[in-house]
Design an enzyme around this catalytic site. Structure first.
Site, short mmCIF file in Angstrom:
data_model
loop_
_atom_site.label_atom_id
_atom_site.label_comp_id
_atom_site.label_asym_id
_atom_site.label_seq_id
_atom_site.Cartn_x
_atom_site.Cartn_y
_atom_site.Cartn_z
N ASP A 92 0.87 -1.19 0.00
CA ASP A 92 0.00 0.00 0.00
C ASP A 92 0.89 1.23 0.00
OD1 ASP A 92 -0.07 0.90 3.20
OD2 ASP A 92 0.07 -1.26 2.93
N GLU A 184 -7.37 4.62 12.46
CA GLU A 184 -6.32 4.23 13.40
C GLU A 184 -6.11 5.22 14.53
OE1 GLU A 184 -2.29 4.86 11.27
OE2 GLU A 184 -3.67 4.28 9.65
#
Length: 288
Positions: A92, A184
């Site tokens: 990613d 997150e």
């Protein structure tokens, strides 16, 4: 007095103690002195301890890599350890990786490990567009890499507004991986507030795209804030430098197991991921 009249003198006999003489110690052999001095120099030398430490570290690495789990080994090309039980791997990326040569990324391979998919950062919050998104979104598929776009979620911002912003930037098409929301951090709000906004984001994206989004998060954040909640959505979990993800295998689809991979065509370290399934399972996840 005349001599003949003198009484004889009786002398006492004395017993003399025998004289004990000290034995002279033999001189210490010169060869021994040299040997002991040499041994002391070695023991006191930092190089000796460095050598011992190096040997210990080497042994520990062997035990860690092979003695404990032979299915988790270092791949020199990628400069990381990779779990061997997975057959489909990917990365990613975001602006942090800079300009990427996707053809070199696709061509890189060691043994059975190559890059099959990539998640690409598109947006963040309600205003930020990743400056490299459009280029990555265009060039990665050209090289034959399956792609998915992700949004970095800000819990303080309205979830539905973030979803609209994300879909204004990303055009999700047939053959793409499902869209991803990256959560997150709480950003100072309560876990309940975060989940409400996140739920609004997920619901709106699924309604507009007819595709169920993926939730990306760290293992601890998941355990603290999401476990048992929003369980209908596929999970992509970050849990680094471990031979196994500490989560039931039925719960997750992607595992981000390292953030330090070196990939041909990319100038900075990259996150490395494994897919929980085979090629058929991956194909079933793609947008139809």
């Amino acid at each position: 007095m005349p001599p003949e009249k003198r009484k004889p003198v009786v002398r006492k006999t004395t017993t003399r103690k025998p004289v004990t003489r000290k034995k002279k110690s033999k001189p210490f052999p010169v060869q021994w002195k040299i040997a002991i001095a040499g041994l002391l120099l070695i023991l006191l030398s930092p190089f000796y301890y460095g050598y011992i430490l190096k040997g210990f570290v080497g042994t520990w690495r062997w035990v860690k890599d092979w003695g404990q789990d032979p299915n988790y080994r270092t791949y020199e090309s990628f400069n990381i350890k990779i779990p061997k039980k997975y057959t489909i791997h990917g990365i990613d990326v975001s602006y942090y990786q800079g300009k990427i040569n996707w053809q070199k990324v696709k061509e890189m391979k060691e043994d059975d490990v190559g890059i099959r998919f990539a998640f690409i950062k598109a947006t963040e919050g309600i205003l930020q567009v990743d400056p490299y998104f459009q280029r990555n979104w265009r060039e990665a598929p050209k090289a034959g890499i399956v792609c998915g776009a992700y949004h970095f979620f800000r819990p303080k911002r309205d979830g539905k507004t973030q979803a609209k912003f994300f879909l204004q930037v990303v055009n999700i098409e047939k053959g793409d991986l499902p869209p991803v929301v990256d959560i997150e951090t709480l950003d100072g709000v309560s876990p309940l507030r975060m989940r409400l906004e996140l739920s609004d984001f997920l619901t709106y994206v699924e309604m507009k795209t007819k595709v169920r989004p993926i939730i990306y998060t760290g293992l601890k954040f998941y355990e603290d804030n999401l476990e048992g909640k929003l369980d209908d959505y596929p999970l992509w979990i970050a849990h680094y430098y471990q031979p196994k993800l500490r989560l039931d295998k039925s719960r997750w689809k992607f595992w981000q197991h390292s953030d330090k991979a070196k990939i041909n065509g990319i100038g900075h370290v990259v996150d490395f991921n494994a897919f929980n399934g085979d090629s058929t399972a991956l194909a079933s996840m793609l947008v139809h």
